[in-house]
Design a protein around this motif. Structure first.
Motif, mmCIF file in Angstrom:
data_model
loop_
_atom_site.group_PDB
_atom_site.id
_atom_site.type_symbol
_atom_site.label_atom_id
_atom_site.label_comp_id
_atom_site.label_asym_id
_atom_site.label_seq_id
_atom_site.Cartn_x
_atom_site.Cartn_y
_atom_site.Cartn_z
ATOM 1 N N LEU A 66 -64.014 -18.738 -100.636
ATOM 2 C CA LEU A 66 -63.482 -20.134 -100.176
ATOM 3 C C LEU A 66 -62.175 -20.094 -100.990
ATOM 4 O O LEU A 66 -61.048 -20.798 -100.983
ATOM 5 C CB LEU A 66 -64.216 -21.170 -99.997
ATOM 6 N N VAL A 67 -62.483 -19.464 -102.310
ATOM 7 C CA VAL A 67 -61.413 -19.586 -103.656
ATOM 8 C C VAL A 67 -59.914 -18.668 -103.964
ATOM 9 O O VAL A 67 -59.058 -19.590 -103.943
ATOM 10 C CB VAL A 67 -62.469 -19.330 -104.588
ATOM 11 N N HIS A 68 -60.295 -18.218 -102.665
ATOM 12 C CA HIS A 68 -59.326 -17.105 -102.629
ATOM 13 C C HIS A 68 -58.037 -17.884 -101.619
ATOM 14 O O HIS A 68 -56.988 -16.536 -100.995
ATOM 15 C CB HIS A 68 -59.607 -15.836 -102.593
ATOM 16 N N GLY A 69 -58.685 -19.392 -100.851
ATOM 17 C CA GLY A 69 -57.482 -19.129 -100.009
ATOM 18 C C GLY A 69 -58.354 -19.238 -98.316
ATOM 19 O O GLY A 69 -59.426 -19.298 -97.996
ATOM 20 N N GLN A 70 -58.017 -20.255 -97.540
ATOM 21 C CA GLN A 70 -58.078 -21.128 -96.437
ATOM 22 C C GLN A 70 -57.744 -20.188 -95.458
ATOM 23 O O GLN A 70 -56.850 -20.229 -95.174
ATOM 24 C CB GLN A 70 -58.194 -22.206 -96.712
ATOM 25 N N ASP A 103 -62.481 -43.367 -88.653
ATOM 26 C CA ASP A 103 -64.206 -43.786 -88.549
ATOM 27 C C ASP A 103 -64.863 -43.253 -89.082
ATOM 28 O O ASP A 103 -65.151 -41.886 -88.916
ATOM 29 C CB ASP A 103 -64.446 -43.534 -86.887
ATOM 30 N N SER A 104 -65.961 -43.404 -89.729
ATOM 31 C CA SER A 104 -66.537 -43.357 -90.557
ATOM 32 C C SER A 104 -67.768 -42.081 -90.163
ATOM 33 O O SER A 104 -68.569 -41.308 -90.467
ATOM 34 C CB SER A 104 -67.295 -44.800 -91.392
ATOM 35 N N ARG A 105 -67.752 -43.314 -88.629
ATOM 36 C CA ARG A 105 -68.783 -42.316 -87.997
ATOM 37 C C ARG A 105 -69.035 -40.956 -87.182
ATOM 38 O O ARG A 105 -69.491 -40.765 -86.491
ATOM 39 C CB ARG A 105 -69.682 -43.218 -87.365
ATOM 40 N N VAL A 106 -67.249 -40.634 -87.014
ATOM 41 C CA VAL A 106 -66.978 -39.256 -86.463
ATOM 42 C C VAL A 106 -66.330 -38.274 -87.316
ATOM 43 O O VAL A 106 -65.414 -38.279 -87.648
ATOM 44 C CB VAL A 106 -66.410 -39.876 -85.461
ATOM 45 N N ASP A 107 -67.407 -37.519 -87.758
ATOM 46 C CA ASP A 107 -66.907 -36.260 -88.592
ATOM 47 C C ASP A 107 -66.569 -35.264 -87.927
ATOM 48 O O ASP A 107 -67.503 -34.764 -87.553
ATOM 49 C CB ASP A 107 -67.567 -36.190 -90.426
ATOM 50 N N PRO A 108 -65.104 -34.855 -87.239
ATOM 51 C CA PRO A 108 -65.402 -33.459 -87.236
ATOM 52 C C PRO A 108 -66.362 -32.520 -87.274
ATOM 53 O O PRO A 108 -66.946 -31.646 -86.600
ATOM 54 C CB PRO A 108 -63.827 -33.412 -87.100
ATOM 55 N N ALA A 109 -66.103 -31.981 -88.457
ATOM 56 C CA ALA A 109 -67.403 -30.973 -88.736
ATOM 57 C C ALA A 109 -69.034 -31.311 -88.813
ATOM 58 O O ALA A 109 -68.945 -29.900 -88.180
ATOM 59 C CB ALA A 109 -66.770 -30.263 -90.503
ATOM 60 N N ILE A 110 -69.010 -32.446 -88.688
ATOM 61 C CA ILE A 110 -70.180 -32.337 -88.609
ATOM 62 C C ILE A 110 -70.859 -32.476 -86.697
ATOM 63 O O ILE A 110 -71.169 -31.624 -86.222
ATOM 64 C CB ILE A 110 -70.270 -33.881 -89.063
ATOM 65 N N PRO A 152 -67.596 -25.380 -94.035
ATOM 66 C CA PRO A 152 -65.783 -25.772 -95.321
ATOM 67 C C PRO A 152 -64.994 -24.371 -94.631
ATOM 68 O O PRO A 152 -66.124 -23.022 -94.801
ATOM 69 C CB PRO A 152 -66.872 -25.780 -96.412
ATOM 70 N N GLY A 153 -64.252 -24.555 -94.253
ATOM 71 C CA GLY A 153 -63.238 -23.687 -93.757
ATOM 72 C C GLY A 153 -62.772 -22.718 -92.661
ATOM 73 O O GLY A 153 -62.148 -22.874 -92.526
ATOM 74 N N ASP A 154 -63.824 -23.609 -91.994
ATOM 75 C CA ASP A 154 -63.384 -23.881 -90.746
ATOM 76 C C ASP A 154 -62.556 -24.451 -89.902
ATOM 77 O O ASP A 154 -61.903 -24.186 -89.224
ATOM 78 C CB ASP A 154 -64.619 -23.694 -89.458
ATOM 79 N N LEU A 155 -62.309 -25.566 -90.487
ATOM 80 C CA LEU A 155 -61.861 -26.735 -89.978
ATOM 81 C C LEU A 155 -60.697 -27.203 -90.974
ATOM 82 O O LEU A 155 -60.317 -27.302 -91.962
ATOM 83 C CB LEU A 155 -62.043 -27.807 -89.083
ATOM 84 N N PHE A 156 -59.422 -27.250 -90.356
ATOM 85 C CA PHE A 156 -58.487 -28.113 -90.798
ATOM 86 C C PHE A 156 -57.789 -29.209 -90.456
ATOM 87 O O PHE A 156 -57.690 -29.550 -89.485
ATOM 88 C CB PHE A 156 -56.997 -27.250 -90.420
ATOM 89 N N VAL A 157 -58.421 -30.321 -91.204
ATOM 90 C CA VAL A 157 -58.444 -31.437 -90.749
ATOM 91 C C VAL A 157 -57.604 -32.728 -90.861
ATOM 92 O O VAL A 157 -57.612 -33.175 -92.135
ATOM 93 C CB VAL A 157 -59.756 -32.182 -90.779
ATOM 94 N N VAL A 158 -56.651 -33.693 -89.742
ATOM 95 C CA VAL A 158 -56.101 -34.487 -90.255
ATOM 96 C C VAL A 158 -56.574 -35.969 -89.477
ATOM 97 O O VAL A 158 -57.574 -35.885 -88.433
ATOM 98 C CB VAL A 158 -54.875 -34.292 -89.283
ATOM 99 N N ARG A 159 -56.937 -36.756 -90.250
ATOM 100 C CA ARG A 159 -57.544 -38.223 -89.664
ATOM 101 C C ARG A 159 -56.636 -39.567 -89.579
ATOM 102 O O ARG A 159 -55.614 -39.524 -90.566
ATOM 103 C CB ARG A 159 -58.584 -38.466 -90.463
#
Length: 211
Positions: A29-33, A44-51, A57-64
């Motif tokens: 992951l150090v070398h890029g995404q 919302d703190s209850r709704v974490d898309p990655a979980i 880590p590295g699977d999603l590019f997340v915008v909230r």
């Protein structure tokens, strides 16, 4: 976690239990995404898309953003954090999917339905005004709709509005038209623990199934 010190302890736990065990993975992951999916989710703190989506880590590019709202091209501000992040994902990361994920019991939608609760909060109220067309349409269809049903339909409608708004940007629509980018709408029901996917053919959200 209740305080900052617990967050720091949480990092140390992560490093010992996860990072060091998966050191080779994190070195990559150090070398890029290279995520293939961009998720636009509520703050919302209850709704974490990655979980919720079982990602590493590295699977999603997340915008909230509040209520997972995306402004259309006419209403995006000169310094719009949401649109700039989406633009980076599309143009620089060449993501293949954009997912807009709303959820039940959304505080942002509650503010839209009850504007008096955010009337003195300049930035929140202005942001929620972006979803006002959804509320107007529901009022036109059935002004006497029960409050719980109205809230859910507004939460779902806001997700679909954001999908439509994404298509107002030619650098998104052109990729959708050529098949290099797909848009998806999700709705997470916290009470039932279900993830619902928009079915365009049925014009409704339905429980997600594994194909």
């Amino acid at each position: 976690m209740q305080n900052f010190h617990e967050l720091i302890q949480g990092f140390h736990n992560f490093k010992e239990d996860y990072f060091l065990r998966e050191r080779e993975f994190f070195d990559q992951l150090v070398h890029g995404q290279r995520p293939k999916t961009l998720v636009i989710a509520c703050c919302d703190s209850r709704v974490d898309p990655a979980i919720l989506l079982g990602c590493r880590p590295g699977d999603l590019f997340v915008v909230r953003s509040i209520a997972a709202i995306v402004p259309d091209v006419e209403k995006a501000g000169e310094h719009d954090a949401v649109v700039s992040a989406v633009e980076y994902g599309v143009k620089h990361l060449h993501i293949e999917n954009i997912v807009v994920m709303g959820h039940s019991n959304c505080g942002g939608i509650h503010g839209l339905l009850h504007p008096d609760t955010v009337a003195n909060e300049r930035y929140i109220s202005r942001w929620l005004c972006l979803a006002h067309p959804v509320l107007e349409e529901l009022e036109h269809e059935d002004p006497n709709e029960p409050a719980p049903i109205r809230a859910r339909r507004c939460e779902e409608g806001s997700v679909l509005m954001s999908i439509d708004n994404l298509l107002s940007y030619n650098w998104i629509k052109s990729r959708v038209d050529t098949g290099t980018l797909e848009l998806h709408a999700l709705y997470y029901d916290m009470a039932n623990g279900t993830m619902n996917v928009w079915n365009a053919a049925k014009e409704d959200f339905e429980p997600a199934t594994i194909k």
